[in-house]
Design an enzyme around this catalytic site. Sequence first.
Site, PDB file in Angstrom:
ATOM      1  N   ALA A  70       7.507 -14.679   4.889  1.00 56.70           N
ATOM      2  CA  ALA A  70       6.707 -15.030   3.709  1.00 56.70           C
ATOM      3  C   ALA A  70       6.420 -13.783   2.879  1.00 56.70           C
ATOM      4  O   ALA A  70       5.933 -12.780   3.417  1.00 56.70           O
ATOM      5  CB  ALA A  70       5.389 -15.671   4.140  1.00 56.70           C
TER       6      ALA A  70
ATOM      7  N   ASN B  72       4.182 -13.374   0.760  1.00 55.73           N
ATOM      8  CA  ASN B  72       2.751 -13.177   0.527  1.00 55.73           C
ATOM      9  C   ASN B  72       1.982 -13.963   1.574  1.00 55.73           C
ATOM     10  O   ASN B  72       2.160 -15.168   1.694  1.00 55.73           O
ATOM     11  CB  ASN B  72       2.357 -13.637  -0.879  1.00 55.73           C
ATOM     12  CG  ASN B  72       0.990 -13.111  -1.258  1.00 55.73           C
ATOM     13  OD1 ASN B  72       0.024 -13.309  -0.533  1.00 55.73           O
ATOM     14  ND2 ASN B  72       0.906 -12.414  -2.378  1.00 55.73           N
TER      15      ASN B  72
ATOM     16  N   HIS C  78       1.654  -4.482  -9.759  1.00 56.69           N
ATOM     17  CA  HIS C  78       1.443  -3.823  -8.462  1.00 56.69           C
ATOM     18  C   HIS C  78       1.321  -2.310  -8.659  1.00 56.69           C
ATOM     19  O   HIS C  78       1.648  -1.784  -9.713  1.00 56.69           O
ATOM     20  CB  HIS C  78       2.611  -4.106  -7.511  1.00 56.69           C
ATOM     21  CG  HIS C  78       2.541  -5.454  -6.858  1.00 56.69           C
ATOM     22  ND1 HIS C  78       3.046  -6.587  -7.444  1.00 56.69           N
ATOM     23  CD2 HIS C  78       2.000  -5.850  -5.667  1.00 56.69           C
ATOM     24  CE1 HIS C  78       2.835  -7.627  -6.650  1.00 56.69           C
ATOM     25  NE2 HIS C  78       2.197  -7.208  -5.565  1.00 56.69           N
TER      26      HIS C  78
ATOM     27  N   GLU D 273       8.339   3.023  13.833  1.00 49.79           N
ATOM     28  CA  GLU D 273       8.483   3.735  12.556  1.00 49.79           C
ATOM     29  C   GLU D 273       9.924   4.207  12.397  1.00 49.79           C
ATOM     30  O   GLU D 273      10.727   4.099  13.320  1.00 49.79           O
ATOM     31  CB  GLU D 273       7.512   4.931  12.483  1.00 49.79           C
ATOM     32  CG  GLU D 273       6.267   4.643  11.641  1.00 49.79           C
ATOM     33  CD  GLU D 273       6.592   4.265  10.180  1.00 49.79           C
ATOM     34  OE1 GLU D 273       7.560   4.790   9.622  1.00 49.79           O
ATOM     35  OE2 GLU D 273       5.874   3.439   9.595  1.00 49.79           O
TER      36      GLU D 273
ATOM     37  N   LYS E 122       5.197   0.695  -5.166  1.00 50.10           N
ATOM     38  CA  LYS E 122       5.977  -0.466  -4.726  1.00 50.10           C
ATOM     39  C   LYS E 122       7.445  -0.268  -5.094  1.00 50.10           C
ATOM     40  O   LYS E 122       7.768   0.134  -6.204  1.00 50.10           O
ATOM     41  CB  LYS E 122       5.423  -1.750  -5.363  1.00 50.10           C
ATOM     42  CG  LYS E 122       6.132  -3.010  -4.872  1.00 50.10           C
ATOM     43  CD  LYS E 122       5.366  -4.275  -5.190  1.00 50.10           C
ATOM     44  CE  LYS E 122       6.133  -5.528  -4.804  1.00 50.10           C
ATOM     45  NZ  LYS E 122       6.408  -5.626  -3.358  1.00 50.10           N
TER      46      LYS E 122
ATOM     47  N   GLY F 177       6.886  -0.693  10.953  1.00 46.97           N
ATOM     48  CA  GLY F 177       6.324  -0.171   9.701  1.00 46.97           C
ATOM     49  C   GLY F 177       4.877   0.218   9.959  1.00 46.97           C
ATOM     50  O   GLY F 177       4.024   0.148   9.078  1.00 46.97           O
TER      51      GLY F 177
ATOM     52  N   THR G  55       9.495  -7.495   1.724  1.00 45.98           N
ATOM     53  CA  THR G  55      10.086  -8.192   0.575  1.00 45.98           C
ATOM     54  C   THR G  55      11.282  -7.389   0.047  1.00 45.98           C
ATOM     55  O   THR G  55      11.494  -6.243   0.443  1.00 45.98           O
ATOM     56  CB  THR G  55       9.059  -8.347  -0.567  1.00 45.98           C
ATOM     57  OG1 THR G  55       8.619  -7.037  -0.976  1.00 45.98           O
ATOM     58  CG2 THR G  55       7.862  -9.171  -0.134  1.00 45.98           C
TER      59      THR G  55
HETATM   60  P1  NAD Z   1       4.812   1.271   2.971  1.00 45.40           P
HETATM   61  O1  NAD Z   1       5.928   2.029   2.330  1.00 45.40           O
HETATM   62  O2  NAD Z   1       3.444   1.821   2.915  1.00 45.40           O
HETATM   63  O3  NAD Z   1       5.150   1.004   4.533  1.00 45.40           O
HETATM   64  C1  NAD Z   1       6.423   0.755   5.028  1.00 45.40           C
HETATM   65  C2  NAD Z   1       6.546   1.498   6.354  1.00 45.40           C
HETATM   66  O4  NAD Z   1       7.781   1.130   6.974  1.00 45.40           O
HETATM   67  C3  NAD Z   1       6.552   3.030   6.153  1.00 45.40           C
HETATM   68  O5  NAD Z   1       5.592   3.638   6.998  1.00 45.40           O
HETATM   69  C4  NAD Z   1       7.971   3.407   6.564  1.00 45.40           C
HETATM   70  O6  NAD Z   1       8.068   4.703   7.126  1.00 45.40           O
HETATM   71  C5  NAD Z   1       8.267   2.309   7.582  1.00 45.40           C
HETATM   72  N1  NAD Z   1       9.704   2.204   7.910  1.00 45.40           N
HETATM   73  C6  NAD Z   1      10.770   2.541   7.129  1.00 45.40           C
HETATM   74  N2  NAD Z   1      11.910   2.378   7.840  1.00 45.40           N
HETATM   75  C7  NAD Z   1      11.554   1.947   9.057  1.00 45.40           C
HETATM   76  C8  NAD Z   1      12.295   1.617  10.235  1.00 45.40           C
HETATM   77  N3  NAD Z   1      13.630   1.721  10.279  1.00 45.40           N
HETATM   78  N4  NAD Z   1      11.621   1.188  11.337  1.00 45.40           N
HETATM   79  C9  NAD Z   1      10.262   1.077  11.300  1.00 45.40           C
HETATM   80  N5  NAD Z   1       9.492   1.403  10.220  1.00 45.40           N
HETATM   81  C10 NAD Z   1      10.149   1.831   9.124  1.00 45.40           C
HETATM   82  O7  NAD Z   1       4.883  -0.189   2.344  1.00 45.40           O
HETATM   83  P2  NAD Z   1       3.787  -1.363   2.431  1.00 45.40           P
HETATM   84  O8  NAD Z   1       2.965  -1.353   1.191  1.00 45.40           O
HETATM   85  O9  NAD Z   1       3.119  -1.349   3.759  1.00 45.40           O
HETATM   86  O10 NAD Z   1       4.737  -2.637   2.322  1.00 45.40           O
HETATM   87  C11 NAD Z   1       5.773  -2.865   3.259  1.00 45.40           C
HETATM   88  C12 NAD Z   1       6.532  -4.113   2.861  1.00 45.40           C
HETATM   89  O11 NAD Z   1       5.665  -5.247   2.910  1.00 45.40           O
HETATM   90  C13 NAD Z   1       7.069  -4.074   1.415  1.00 45.40           C
HETATM   91  O12 NAD Z   1       8.318  -4.726   1.386  1.00 45.40           O
HETATM   92  C14 NAD Z   1       6.033  -4.863   0.628  1.00 45.40           C
HETATM   93  O13 NAD Z   1       6.546  -5.441  -0.538  1.00 45.40           O
HETATM   94  C15 NAD Z   1       5.663  -5.909   1.644  1.00 45.40           C
HETATM   95  N6  NAD Z   1       4.343  -6.532   1.470  1.00 45.40           N
HETATM   96  C16 NAD Z   1       4.253  -7.840   1.816  1.00 45.40           C
HETATM   97  C17 NAD Z   1       3.032  -8.478   1.771  1.00 45.40           C
HETATM   98  C18 NAD Z   1       2.934  -9.914   2.244  1.00 45.40           C
HETATM   99  O14 NAD Z   1       1.849 -10.502   2.194  1.00 45.40           O
HETATM  100  N7  NAD Z   1       4.040 -10.491   2.736  1.00 45.40           N
HETATM  101  C19 NAD Z   1       1.894  -7.784   1.351  1.00 45.40           C
HETATM  102  C20 NAD Z   1       2.007  -6.437   0.999  1.00 45.40           C
HETATM  103  C21 NAD Z   1       3.249  -5.815   1.090  1.00 45.40           C
END
Ligand code: NAD
Length: 267
Positions: A122, A124, A155, A34, A159, A8, A100
Amino acid sequence: MLNLIVSGASGRMGNRIIALAGDIENLKLIGALERKDSADLGKDIGSITGIGETGVRVTDSVGAIPEKGDVLVDFSSPSATIACLKSLANEPIPVVIGTTGFSKDEIEYIKLYAQNTPCVFAPNMSVGINLLLRILMDIAKVTGDDYDVEIIEAHHRLKKDAPSGTAMKMAQVLASALGRDLEESAVYARHGLIGERTNREIGIQTIRAGDIVGEHTVLFGGLGERIEITHKASSRDTFARGAIKAALWVHKQTPGLYDMQDVLGLK
Ligand code: NAD
């Protein structure tokens, strides 16, 4: 030196993790994953995150990364996370999963993966939220069924899952402290002539607007008073720092499923 892979990588979180990992001495970014149709495939990930050339090209599979990873940090999407774990099944490496919105079956697969490899999972990764989870448990044990419990989360508009993984984790912690089954107690929406609130409900309400990074309030409503506890994240860096902390921690652990409370020593 720990070889780090980020899945990601071009996303909001992946971006910040890669940028901040560059400042950590014993962490070396060796892979940036990605999705297959990403316009960033083949580009230097540093040019996307704005940190300058890193020599690491964005790829769509772990197999295409020239060096072996010591730890993989995943902030992608539920289906992408599971596909990534499956691709690691023959040669598993420790993982930190921040993604998530998983289904029950997907969570079962993560548990299966963690049987052979240490895994931090986790919703968060911020210190504040993980401290708050502990405090919530203590409050709920005292307030019990006399106080109505409501969780409100907000959010940004982009999201994809709702309620947030953090709100669901809070709800699980509260349900367990109150001796309730979350599936029976959770109320996600109210509309129309809904009747009086029962004291077994755990309300979980969602707001989506603009660029809100992440806000969670837990309200304990009693007769004549209420307690409100709010956490507001003002920058994604708080989650990114937590994810890096988890990456440095997880590779030293024995196989098993861990959370941020384990990483932060809050258990
Ligand atoms: P985002 O959409 O900006 O980023 C997700 C990335 O994953 C994108 O660039 C997308 O192209 C990529 N992706 C999609 N399919 C893929 C694959 N098969 N292989 C590799 N990459 C791939 O989202 P974000 O805001 O960065 O959030 C990502 C996740 O993290 C969400 O589920 C969000 O809820 C979660 N999140 C968790 C926390 C935490 O503290 N645990 C904090 C913020 C966000």
